[in-house]
Design a protein around this motif. Structure first.
Motif, PDB file in Angstrom:
ATOM      1  N   LEU A 137      40.329  39.114  36.253  1.00  0.00           N
ATOM      2  CA  LEU A 137      41.156  39.455  37.420  1.00  0.00           C
ATOM      3  C   LEU A 137      40.330  39.641  38.689  1.00  0.00           C
ATOM      4  O   LEU A 137      40.859  39.538  39.793  1.00  0.00           O
ATOM      5  CB  LEU A 137      41.984  40.710  37.127  1.00  0.00           C
ATOM      6  CG  LEU A 137      42.926  40.573  35.923  1.00  0.00           C
ATOM      7  CD1 LEU A 137      43.654  41.881  35.660  1.00  0.00           C
ATOM      8  CD2 LEU A 137      43.926  39.434  36.139  1.00  0.00           C
ATOM      9  N   GLU A 138      39.037  39.914  38.511  1.00  0.00           N
ATOM     10  CA  GLU A 138      38.148  40.050  39.665  1.00  0.00           C
ATOM     11  C   GLU A 138      37.726  38.691  40.225  1.00  0.00           C
ATOM     12  O   GLU A 138      37.167  38.613  41.315  1.00  0.00           O
ATOM     13  CB  GLU A 138      36.877  40.824  39.251  1.00  0.00           C
ATOM     14  CG  GLU A 138      37.050  42.341  39.212  1.00  0.00           C
ATOM     15  CD  GLU A 138      37.364  42.901  40.594  1.00  0.00           C
ATOM     16  OE1 GLU A 138      36.590  42.626  41.524  1.00  0.00           O
ATOM     17  OE2 GLU A 138      38.404  43.579  40.737  1.00  0.00           O
ATOM     18  N   MET A 139      37.964  37.646  39.448  1.00  0.00           N
ATOM     19  CA  MET A 139      37.454  36.330  39.847  1.00  0.00           C
ATOM     20  C   MET A 139      38.408  35.610  40.798  1.00  0.00           C
ATOM     21  O   MET A 139      39.615  35.784  40.719  1.00  0.00           O
ATOM     22  CB  MET A 139      37.279  35.428  38.609  1.00  0.00           C
ATOM     23  CG  MET A 139      36.291  35.934  37.587  1.00  0.00           C
ATOM     24  SD  MET A 139      36.273  34.757  36.192  1.00  0.00           S
ATOM     25  CE  MET A 139      35.382  35.731  34.979  1.00  0.00           C
ATOM     26  N   SER A 140      37.830  34.767  41.679  1.00  0.00           N
ATOM     27  CA  SER A 140      38.670  33.884  42.488  1.00  0.00           C
ATOM     28  C   SER A 140      39.227  32.787  41.575  1.00  0.00           C
ATOM     29  O   SER A 140      38.788  32.639  40.436  1.00  0.00           O
ATOM     30  CB  SER A 140      37.845  33.274  43.626  1.00  0.00           C
ATOM     31  OG  SER A 140      36.772  32.529  43.092  1.00  0.00           O
ATOM     32  N   VAL A 141      40.175  32.041  42.087  1.00  0.00           N
ATOM     33  CA  VAL A 141      40.845  31.029  41.267  1.00  0.00           C
ATOM     34  C   VAL A 141      39.848  30.016  40.699  1.00  0.00           C
ATOM     35  O   VAL A 141      39.878  29.685  39.517  1.00  0.00           O
ATOM     36  CB  VAL A 141      41.940  30.307  42.100  1.00  0.00           C
ATOM     37  CG1 VAL A 141      42.570  29.173  41.314  1.00  0.00           C
ATOM     38  CG2 VAL A 141      42.995  31.313  42.542  1.00  0.00           C
ATOM     39  N   ASP A 142      38.950  29.524  41.552  1.00  0.00           N
ATOM     40  CA  ASP A 142      37.990  28.517  41.083  1.00  0.00           C
ATOM     41  C   ASP A 142      36.998  29.111  40.082  1.00  0.00           C
ATOM     42  O   ASP A 142      36.565  28.428  39.153  1.00  0.00           O
ATOM     43  CB  ASP A 142      37.271  27.836  42.250  1.00  0.00           C
ATOM     44  CG  ASP A 142      36.624  28.809  43.210  1.00  0.00           C
ATOM     45  OD1 ASP A 142      37.204  29.887  43.455  1.00  0.00           O
ATOM     46  OD2 ASP A 142      35.531  28.496  43.725  1.00  0.00           O
ATOM     47  N   GLU A 143      36.663  30.389  40.274  1.00  0.00           N
ATOM     48  CA  GLU A 143      35.744  31.022  39.316  1.00  0.00           C
ATOM     49  C   GLU A 143      36.365  31.117  37.921  1.00  0.00           C
ATOM     50  O   GLU A 143      35.677  31.006  36.914  1.00  0.00           O
ATOM     51  CB  GLU A 143      35.350  32.432  39.790  1.00  0.00           C
ATOM     52  CG  GLU A 143      34.357  32.409  40.937  1.00  0.00           C
ATOM     53  CD  GLU A 143      34.204  33.781  41.609  1.00  0.00           C
ATOM     54  OE1 GLU A 143      33.306  33.902  42.453  1.00  0.00           O
ATOM     55  OE2 GLU A 143      34.993  34.721  41.298  1.00  0.00           O
ATOM     56  N   ARG A 144      37.659  31.310  37.881  1.00  0.00           N
ATOM     57  CA  ARG A 144      38.338  31.377  36.579  1.00  0.00           C
ATOM     58  C   ARG A 144      38.208  30.051  35.849  1.00  0.00           C
ATOM     59  O   ARG A 144      37.977  30.013  34.640  1.00  0.00           O
ATOM     60  CB  ARG A 144      39.809  31.762  36.758  1.00  0.00           C
ATOM     61  CG  ARG A 144      39.953  33.165  37.350  1.00  0.00           C
ATOM     62  CD  ARG A 144      41.401  33.542  37.600  1.00  0.00           C
ATOM     63  NE  ARG A 144      41.448  34.690  38.506  1.00  0.00           N
ATOM     64  CZ  ARG A 144      42.360  35.642  38.493  1.00  0.00           C
ATOM     65  NH1 ARG A 144      43.357  35.602  37.623  1.00  0.00           N
ATOM     66  NH2 ARG A 144      42.310  36.634  39.341  1.00  0.00           N
ATOM     67  N   ALA A 145      38.383  28.965  36.617  1.00  0.00           N
ATOM     68  CA  ALA A 145      38.228  27.641  36.004  1.00  0.00           C
ATOM     69  C   ALA A 145      36.792  27.461  35.531  1.00  0.00           C
ATOM     70  O   ALA A 145      36.546  26.936  34.446  1.00  0.00           O
ATOM     71  CB  ALA A 145      38.609  26.556  37.007  1.00  0.00           C
ATOM     72  N   LYS A 146      35.857  27.896  36.353  1.00  0.00           N
ATOM     73  CA  LYS A 146      34.444  27.758  35.982  1.00  0.00           C
ATOM     74  C   LYS A 146      34.113  28.591  34.759  1.00  0.00           C
ATOM     75  O   LYS A 146      33.238  28.233  33.967  1.00  0.00           O
ATOM     76  CB  LYS A 146      33.547  28.150  37.154  1.00  0.00           C
ATOM     77  CG  LYS A 146      33.548  27.105  38.249  1.00  0.00           C
ATOM     78  CD  LYS A 146      32.601  27.465  39.375  1.00  0.00           C
ATOM     79  CE  LYS A 146      32.649  26.392  40.448  1.00  0.00           C
ATOM     80  NZ  LYS A 146      32.671  26.956  41.802  1.00  0.00           N
ATOM     81  N   ALA A 147      34.836  29.710  34.606  1.00  0.00           N
ATOM     82  CA  ALA A 147      34.594  30.557  33.435  1.00  0.00           C
ATOM     83  C   ALA A 147      35.137  29.901  32.157  1.00  0.00           C
ATOM     84  O   ALA A 147      34.790  30.308  31.051  1.00  0.00           O
ATOM     85  CB  ALA A 147      35.235  31.929  33.652  1.00  0.00           C
ATOM     86  N   GLY A 148      35.993  28.892  32.310  1.00  0.00           N
ATOM     87  CA  GLY A 148      36.464  28.169  31.125  1.00  0.00           C
ATOM     88  C   GLY A 148      37.959  28.243  30.886  1.00  0.00           C
ATOM     89  O   GLY A 148      38.446  27.901  29.811  1.00  0.00           O
ATOM     90  N   LEU A 149      38.706  28.669  31.904  1.00  0.00           N
ATOM     91  CA  LEU A 149      40.161  28.739  31.747  1.00  0.00           C
ATOM     92  C   LEU A 149      40.817  27.515  32.374  1.00  0.00           C
ATOM     93  O   LEU A 149      40.361  27.001  33.395  1.00  0.00           O
ATOM     94  CB  LEU A 149      40.703  30.000  32.432  1.00  0.00           C
ATOM     95  CG  LEU A 149      40.270  31.330  31.811  1.00  0.00           C
ATOM     96  CD1 LEU A 149      40.738  32.497  32.685  1.00  0.00           C
ATOM     97  CD2 LEU A 149      40.842  31.467  30.402  1.00  0.00           C
TER      98      LEU A 149
END
Ligand SMILES: Nc1ncnc2c1ncn2[C@@H]1O[C@H](COP(=O)(O)OP(=O)(O)OP(=O)(O)O)[C@@H](O)[C@H]1O
Ligand SMILES: [Mg+2]
Lengths: 250, 362
Positions: free
Chosen positions: A74-86
């Motif tokens: 929830l702390e991540m920006s939208v693109d960071e979530r994708a980068k994290a693997g979602l």
């Protein structure tokens, strides 16, 4: 192994008449290699759950947590979530005029892999993925989702999932709008990615027909903004028979 | 230089409908007969002369303007200019590569008149590339003769101090096709009048344009399509992006369907993408119809912000916010930029836009 953990998630949306609470305490854990089917009536909040995990700005999280391998999503920006693997295959994929499918896929792969994919292998990789999903190569040059039929949009979502290699994917009604052949092709595609990458899947659907192709390990009934019942694959058949009336809010 | 018209008429005050958006203080006197302006032609052919066309200069009196204008600056320059540049495309010539005209102007104000004649049944494409910090008042008259097909591209890639007041007027003949692409990304103050009249039936004009304004730029396009002939067609599509404080654009789309212009088919569209609160886009489509016997007439105009759904979609695939915006802006312009048909120029324009956006941190 990746693990997505959703705990007591509460989400609201700004409606015309003020803030509207939609998710009322969702608990769910998805591990790599697992398929979780989420079934529930229209308007129960399934897409809201999907969008909230992906970080859509329209939804505000008012309580609870979402973590991926222990890291706060929830702390991540939208693109960071994708980068994290979602990855979220959307119920209504968005048209982006003037941005070609080829450019879009390349921009996304570049962002996720940290460097531009080598042109040689990249072109082959995309071509192969497109042909497996029976997507006409001419679609590369078309604007993302613009003028695509419902089924074509869904195939493009799965093409992206294939090429972007997420750890956990949320498929929001990917089966809606697919004819029976397309359903098989798309399901095969999903199963292949799952096999290759040990993908964890949250599969939102209204119909059991897709569950014949993509076998769920767990079925969750979603109603009134939360999960109200859980079980194995047999629960899906029971739902098909009896509907959601038994879960109607008191 | 003398003029038949009274000075009061020649000098806009800013209260006139045609001038109410324009910052007259920044025109550097082009509109003011008290300020002298040099008569000079700084447009040159780039590359060797080729078969199919010819460039020459003629006395202004030998090549008088064929259209009426109410624009004060154009009226003034017509009265002051002594030599006219003439690009003549031969009848029936098919010129395969674009004819590239370059103008790198700077320093004092200058007036120029150019006439482009696309001979009967010819097919060609002309590009006028403007760079430097010129202060230019110009009229380009484009005569598209019967059966000819002409693509006329102007690239305003001016430096940040340039002032450009221009009228690009096409006279489209029988069964002729005129297509213009106007790209305005540079300059401090640019005010262009892309205008069209038809001299015979079966003629068609397509006017495409993009403009991109950043801090303090004023970019104004005043389209006027004069349907005074039956069965002519027009399409107008201009798209603009505004980014940065004080970025200012004006788009006027006047279409006049005169009483005898039955069978007219016209549509005009203007879309603006506003990226900053401090920017302002005026968009005024205007359709005046004197006959009901037409095929179609319509217009649309929109001014909006980034579409959050598009940005979300791109970002949900790992693309950063800046990159997502860049893609959306490129996508917004692509439809029109791709029509230039020259990949080197297309990429150069897109790169200029990218780098300006980067500077703004947008
Ligand atoms: N922006 C919004 N403004 C107001 N209400 C909203 C907004 N977004 C969602 N909602 C409401 O939230 C509720 C849940 O919507 P959601 O799209 O999550 O349902 P769903 O379970 O995915 O339904 P379906 O099966 O039809 O796809 C609905 O009642 C919907 O109208
Ligand atoms: Mg939904």
């Amino acid at each position: 192994m990746a693990q997505l953990v959703i705990r007591d998630l509460e989400v609201s949306v700004e409606g015309e008449s003020g803030s509207l609470e939609i998710l009322r305490g969702v608990d769910l854990t998805v591990n790599s290699g697992e398929v979780h089917a989420i079934m529930g009536p229209n308007g129960s909040g399934k897409s809201t759950l999907a969008y909230s995990i992906a970080g859509h700005p329209k939804y505000s999280v008012i309580g609870g947590s979402v973590t991926l391998d222990g890291v706060d999503v929830l702390e991540m920006s939208v693109d960071e979530r994708a980068k994290a693997g979602l990855f979220l295959a959307m119920q209504y994929p968005v048209e982006v005029p003037g941005v070609s499918v080829a450019n879009f896929l390349r921009a996304a792969a570049t962002a996720l892999r940290g460097e531009a994919p080598k042109v040689r292998t990249w072109v082959g990789e995309v071509k192969e993925a497109m042909s497996r999903l029976s997507i006409d190569p001419a679609f590369s040059e078309r604007s993302v989702n613009e003028g695509f039929s419902g089924g074509e949009k869904k195939r493009l979502e799965i093409l992206q999932m294939k090429v972007l290699r997420p750890k956990i994917a949320i498929l929001d009604e990917t089966d809606s709008g697919l004819d029976i052949d397309a359903l098989r092709i798309v399901s095969d595609g999903v199963n292949r990615v799952k096999g290759e990458q040990n993908l964890g899947i949250m599969l939102i659907t209204h119909y059991t027909r897709i569950l014949r192709y993509i076998k769920p390990d767990y079925v969750h009934v979603f109603a009134g903004g939360k999960i109200v019942e859980e079980g194995g694959p047999e629960l899906a058949d029971r739902l098909e028979e009896k509907g959601y009336a038994q879960y109607a809010k008191a | 230089m003398s003029s038949a018209l009274p000075t009061e008429y020649l000098t806009p005050t800013g209260r006139e409908e045609a001038w109410r958006f324009t910052p007259l203080k920044r025109i550097a006197g082009l509109h003011d007969p008290a300020v002298s302006v040099v008569d000079r032609i700084s447009i040159e052919l780039f590359g060797k002369a080729r078969a199919g066309f010819d460039i020459s200069t003629a006395k202004a009196s030998e090549l008088p303007a064929r259209s009426i204008t109410t624009d004060a600056i154009v009226q003034r320059l017509r009265s002051e200019v002594t030599e006219v540049l003439h690009l003549k495309i031969d009848n029936e010539a098919v010129v395969s590569e674009p004819i590239l005209l370059k103008r790198n102007a700077g320093g004092s104000g200058e007036f120029s008149r150019t006439v482009i004649t696309a001979g009967a049944h010819s097919k060609a494409s002309v590009i006028v590339e403007n760079t430097g910090d010129g202060i230019i008042g110009e009229e380009i008259e484009i005569r598209v003769e019967a059966g000819a097909s002409l693509t006329f591209i102007t690239l305003q890639e001016w430096g940040q101090n340039a002032v450009h007041m221009g009228r690009h007027h096409a006279i489209v003949g029988r069964d002729a096709n005129f297509r213009s692409i106007t790209v305005t990304i540079g300059g401090s103050l640019v005010r262009l009048l892309p205008t069209v009249e038809y001299s015979d039936q079966g003629s068609a004009a397509e006017l495409w344009g993009i403009y991109f304004a950043t801090d303090g730029q004023h970019l104004e396009h005043r389209v006027f399509i004069d349907h005074g002939i039956p069965r002519a067609k027009s399409r107008v599509n201009y798209k603009g992006v505004l980014a940065g404080d004080g970025a200012r654009t004006v788009w006027i789309g006047d279409v006049f369907i005169r009483h005898n212009a039955e069978g007219t088919d016209t549509y005009e569209l203007n879309k603006n993408l506003l990226l900053s609160d401090g920017a302002r886009a005026d968009s005024v489509p205007n359709l005046e119809i004197e006959t009901g016997e037409i095929v179609g007439a319509g217009h649309a105009s929109t001014t909006g912000r980034f579409d959050d759904e598009q940005l979300f979609y791109l970002m949900s695939r790992g693309i950063s916010m800046n990159e997502a915006r860049r893609l959306v802006i490129r996508g917004f312009f692509t439809e029109i930029v791709d029509k230039i048909g020259d990949e080197v120029i297309q990429e150069r324009l897109m790169t200029q836009i990218d780098s300006q956006l980067e500077k703004l941190g947008a």
